[in-house]
Design an enzyme around this catalytic site. Structure first.
Site, PDB file in Angstrom:
ATOM      1  N   MET A  33       0.838  -1.203   0.000  1.00  0.00           N
ATOM      2  CA  MET A  33       0.000   0.000   0.000  1.00  0.00           C
ATOM      3  C   MET A  33       0.872   1.251   0.000  1.00  0.00           C
ATOM      4  O   MET A  33       0.375   2.360   0.246  1.00  0.00           O
ATOM      5  CB  MET A  33      -0.944  -0.006   1.206  1.00  0.00           C
ATOM      6  CG  MET A  33      -1.899  -1.204   1.175  1.00  0.00           C
ATOM      7  SD  MET A  33      -3.446  -0.928   2.061  1.00  0.00           S
ATOM      8  CE  MET A  33      -2.842  -0.628   3.711  1.00  0.00           C
ATOM      9  N   GLY A  34       2.162   1.095  -0.295  1.00  0.00           N
ATOM     10  CA  GLY A  34       3.033   2.251  -0.434  1.00  0.00           C
ATOM     11  C   GLY A  34       3.516   2.810   0.907  1.00  0.00           C
ATOM     12  O   GLY A  34       3.385   2.172   1.935  1.00  0.00           O
ATOM     13  N   LEU A  36       6.694   3.306   1.588  1.00  0.00           N
ATOM     14  CA  LEU A  36       7.552   2.134   1.784  1.00  0.00           C
ATOM     15  C   LEU A  36       8.637   2.372   2.832  1.00  0.00           C
ATOM     16  O   LEU A  36       9.148   3.481   2.994  1.00  0.00           O
ATOM     17  CB  LEU A  36       8.196   1.756   0.449  1.00  0.00           C
ATOM     18  CG  LEU A  36       7.190   1.445  -0.668  1.00  0.00           C
ATOM     19  CD1 LEU A  36       7.932   1.087  -1.958  1.00  0.00           C
ATOM     20  CD2 LEU A  36       6.235   0.320  -0.278  1.00  0.00           C
ATOM     21  N   GLY A  39      10.948  -2.744   5.755  1.00  0.00           N
ATOM     22  CA  GLY A  39      10.219  -4.016   5.741  1.00  0.00           C
ATOM     23  C   GLY A  39       9.766  -4.367   4.334  1.00  0.00           C
ATOM     24  O   GLY A  39      10.008  -5.480   3.842  1.00  0.00           O
ATOM     25  N   HIS A  40       9.121  -3.407   3.663  1.00  0.00           N
ATOM     26  CA  HIS A  40       8.714  -3.642   2.271  1.00  0.00           C
ATOM     27  C   HIS A  40       9.934  -3.961   1.406  1.00  0.00           C
ATOM     28  O   HIS A  40       9.895  -4.858   0.558  1.00  0.00           O
ATOM     29  CB  HIS A  40       8.068  -2.380   1.677  1.00  0.00           C
ATOM     30  CG  HIS A  40       6.814  -1.913   2.350  1.00  0.00           C
ATOM     31  ND1 HIS A  40       6.771  -0.753   3.084  1.00  0.00           N
ATOM     32  CD2 HIS A  40       5.563  -2.428   2.377  1.00  0.00           C
ATOM     33  CE1 HIS A  40       5.525  -0.565   3.526  1.00  0.00           C
ATOM     34  NE2 HIS A  40       4.777  -1.567   3.129  1.00  0.00           N
ATOM     35  N   GLY A 151       4.896 -10.220   4.269  1.00  0.00           N
ATOM     36  CA  GLY A 151       5.630 -10.085   5.521  1.00  0.00           C
ATOM     37  C   GLY A 151       4.929 -10.820   6.664  1.00  0.00           C
ATOM     38  O   GLY A 151       3.708 -10.739   6.808  1.00  0.00           O
ATOM     39  N   GLN A 152       5.727 -11.478   7.495  1.00  0.00           N
ATOM     40  CA  GLN A 152       5.214 -12.161   8.695  1.00  0.00           C
ATOM     41  C   GLN A 152       4.592 -11.172   9.680  1.00  0.00           C
ATOM     42  O   GLN A 152       3.770 -11.542  10.506  1.00  0.00           O
ATOM     43  CB  GLN A 152       6.357 -12.942   9.354  1.00  0.00           C
ATOM     44  CG  GLN A 152       6.001 -13.642  10.644  1.00  0.00           C
ATOM     45  CD  GLN A 152       4.862 -14.638  10.468  1.00  0.00           C
ATOM     46  OE1 GLN A 152       4.762 -15.294   9.431  1.00  0.00           O
ATOM     47  NE2 GLN A 152       3.995 -14.739  11.463  1.00  0.00           N
ATOM     48  N   LYS A 153       4.981  -9.908   9.569  1.00  0.00           N
ATOM     49  CA  LYS A 153       4.388  -8.858  10.419  1.00  0.00           C
ATOM     50  C   LYS A 153       2.871  -8.946  10.432  1.00  0.00           C
ATOM     51  O   LYS A 153       2.235  -8.730  11.452  1.00  0.00           O
ATOM     52  CB  LYS A 153       4.855  -7.503   9.898  1.00  0.00           C
ATOM     53  CG  LYS A 153       3.943  -6.358  10.163  1.00  0.00           C
ATOM     54  CD  LYS A 153       4.504  -5.453  11.196  1.00  0.00           C
ATOM     55  CE  LYS A 153       3.562  -4.364  11.603  1.00  0.00           C
ATOM     56  NZ  LYS A 153       2.504  -4.021  10.702  1.00  0.00           N
ATOM     57  N   SER A 189       6.246  -0.113  10.180  1.00  0.00           N
ATOM     58  CA  SER A 189       4.892  -0.042   9.637  1.00  0.00           C
ATOM     59  C   SER A 189       4.683   1.353   9.076  1.00  0.00           C
ATOM     60  O   SER A 189       5.167   2.332   9.665  1.00  0.00           O
ATOM     61  CB  SER A 189       3.864  -0.303  10.745  1.00  0.00           C
ATOM     62  OG  SER A 189       2.573   0.091  10.327  1.00  0.00           O
TER      63      SER A 189
HETATM   64  P1  AMP Z   1       1.429  -2.902   3.470  1.00  0.00           P
HETATM   65  O1  AMP Z   1       1.973  -1.843   2.585  1.00  0.00           O
HETATM   66  O2  AMP Z   1       1.333  -2.506   4.916  1.00  0.00           O
HETATM   67  O3  AMP Z   1       0.147  -3.510   2.935  1.00  0.00           O
HETATM   68  O4  AMP Z   1       2.485  -4.088   3.454  1.00  0.00           O
HETATM   69  C1  AMP Z   1       2.897  -4.686   2.249  1.00  0.00           C
HETATM   70  C2  AMP Z   1       3.672  -5.937   2.570  1.00  0.00           C
HETATM   71  O5  AMP Z   1       4.817  -5.605   3.348  1.00  0.00           O
HETATM   72  C3  AMP Z   1       2.849  -6.950   3.395  1.00  0.00           C
HETATM   73  O6  AMP Z   1       3.140  -8.270   2.937  1.00  0.00           O
HETATM   74  C4  AMP Z   1       3.371  -6.721   4.786  1.00  0.00           C
HETATM   75  O7  AMP Z   1       3.244  -7.847   5.622  1.00  0.00           O
HETATM   76  C5  AMP Z   1       4.831  -6.403   4.512  1.00  0.00           C
HETATM   77  N1  AMP Z   1       5.415  -5.691   5.641  1.00  0.00           N
HETATM   78  C6  AMP Z   1       4.913  -4.585   6.253  1.00  0.00           C
HETATM   79  N2  AMP Z   1       5.689  -4.236   7.302  1.00  0.00           N
HETATM   80  C7  AMP Z   1       6.697  -5.144   7.359  1.00  0.00           C
HETATM   81  C8  AMP Z   1       7.822  -5.326   8.225  1.00  0.00           C
HETATM   82  N3  AMP Z   1       8.069  -4.505   9.243  1.00  0.00           N
HETATM   83  N4  AMP Z   1       8.646  -6.373   7.975  1.00  0.00           N
HETATM   84  C9  AMP Z   1       8.407  -7.209   6.944  1.00  0.00           C
HETATM   85  N5  AMP Z   1       7.372  -7.093   6.096  1.00  0.00           N
HETATM   86  C10 AMP Z   1       6.517  -6.077   6.302  1.00  0.00           C
END
Ligand code: AMP
Length: 300
Positions: A33-34, A36, A39-40, A151-153, A189
């Protein structure tokens, strides 16, 4: 020299896909969802290492936000994201509009059912996983990746997508990457940007609660998993800026609650959600059957 392409229409994406599929190579896909962060980028780098073509999507998906949630204020920074993705080695960045993903007349959703959609995040965020499953399957159908990186998060999201891919025979290999953390342990996050300085300092309480949960778990307390839950909740209660939503011990695939000490020999997920100031934060750790665990990596 490799040039990263940014596409927002389905026609452009289809044209790109034609060129990479014609080469017969593998495609690694990272949906985001950007806004970034590291983690991303760890997912993008892994996709880069394992595939011929790397596709990243940036789409703030309205169907996974509840009416009272933060859709309108969700942070965005496309120029910054593109610079980071270029450096991490993405080939194609897909930035569809809401109208492209949900055109007029859109009427078909993927509806995950069962415990996974009743407990924890699902209970706190009704409709969330329906939106996640729908957009992820749509993106898979648009991009047609060989491998997709998550991500396991977001442990419950991982479980929902694993279930969906198995149940619907979706032709993709899922790769789940460890949680990337700030130096003080806070899981990275996009929503951490909502935190002011004092809330940001307080937010480490989730990580500290997980550590207390791991200690309690490995001591196999007489109170079973209830004692592990209490240990985590007790740490959250020490931080006045934090309000606990849940502290749970469950199976990492089914999310069935683990109640007895016998259950504690199965793989277990310790999962926490808490509100800290304006942000709702989640974190988790999986305790494996061999007694080990992986809290992820801290970025110094
Ligand atoms: P989001 O942009 O929050 O939808 O996240 C996109 C991807 O990045 C998802 O698969 C999340 O689980 C992963 N992600 C988000 N935060 C982390 C993090 N701190 N470590 C690893 N992966 C992450």
């Amino acid at each position: 020299m490799r040039i990263m392409r940014v596409v927002s229409s389905l026609e452009e994406l289809t044209a790109e896909r034609g060129s990479w599929k014609a080469d017969g190579g593998s495609v690694g896909f990272v949906p985001t969802m950007g806004y970034l962060h590291a983690g991303h980028l760890s997912l993008v780098r892994r996709a880069r290492a394992e595939n011929d073509t790397v596709v990243v999507s940036i789409f703030v998906n309205p169907t996974q936000f509840g009416p009272q949630e933060d859709l309108s204020r969700y942070p965005r920074n496309l120029p910054g994201d593109l610079a980071l993705l270029e450096a991490a080695g993405a080939d194609v960045v897909f930035t569809p509009t809401v109208e492209t993903v949900y055109p007029a007349g859109f009427a078909t959703y993927v509806e995950p059912t069962g415990l996974l959609t009743e407990r924890l995040e699902a209970a706190s965020r009704p409709g969330h996983f329906r939106g996640v499953a729908t957009v992820v399957l749509k993106l898979f159908n648009m991009v047609r990746p060989t491998r997709a990186y998550f991500g396991q998060k977001d442990a419950q999201q991982v479980a929902v997508i694993r279930r969906m891919v198995a149940d619907l025979n979706t032709p993709v290999t899922l790769r789940i990457m460890p949680t990337i953390r700030e130096a003080d342990g806070l899981a990275m996050s996009s929503r951490n940007s909502y935190l002011g300085a004092e809330d940001r300092a307080a937010a480490t309480v989730l990580y500290r609660a997980l550590q207390a949960g791991i200690s309690a778990f490995t001591e196999q307390p007489a109170g079973g998993s209830a004692a592990v839950r209490a240990a985590m909740a007790g740490v959250i209660a020490t931080e006045p800026r934090a309000t606990l939503d849940y502290a749970d011990v469950c199976h990492p695939d089914t999310f069935a609650p683990l109640e007895t000490l016998d259950d504690l020999h199965a793989p277990a997920l310790l999962a926490i959600a808490a509100r800290v100031g304006p942000a709702r934060l989640i974190d988790n750790v999986v305790l494996r059957e061999d007694g080990g665990w992986n809290l992820g990596e801290r970025v110094e």
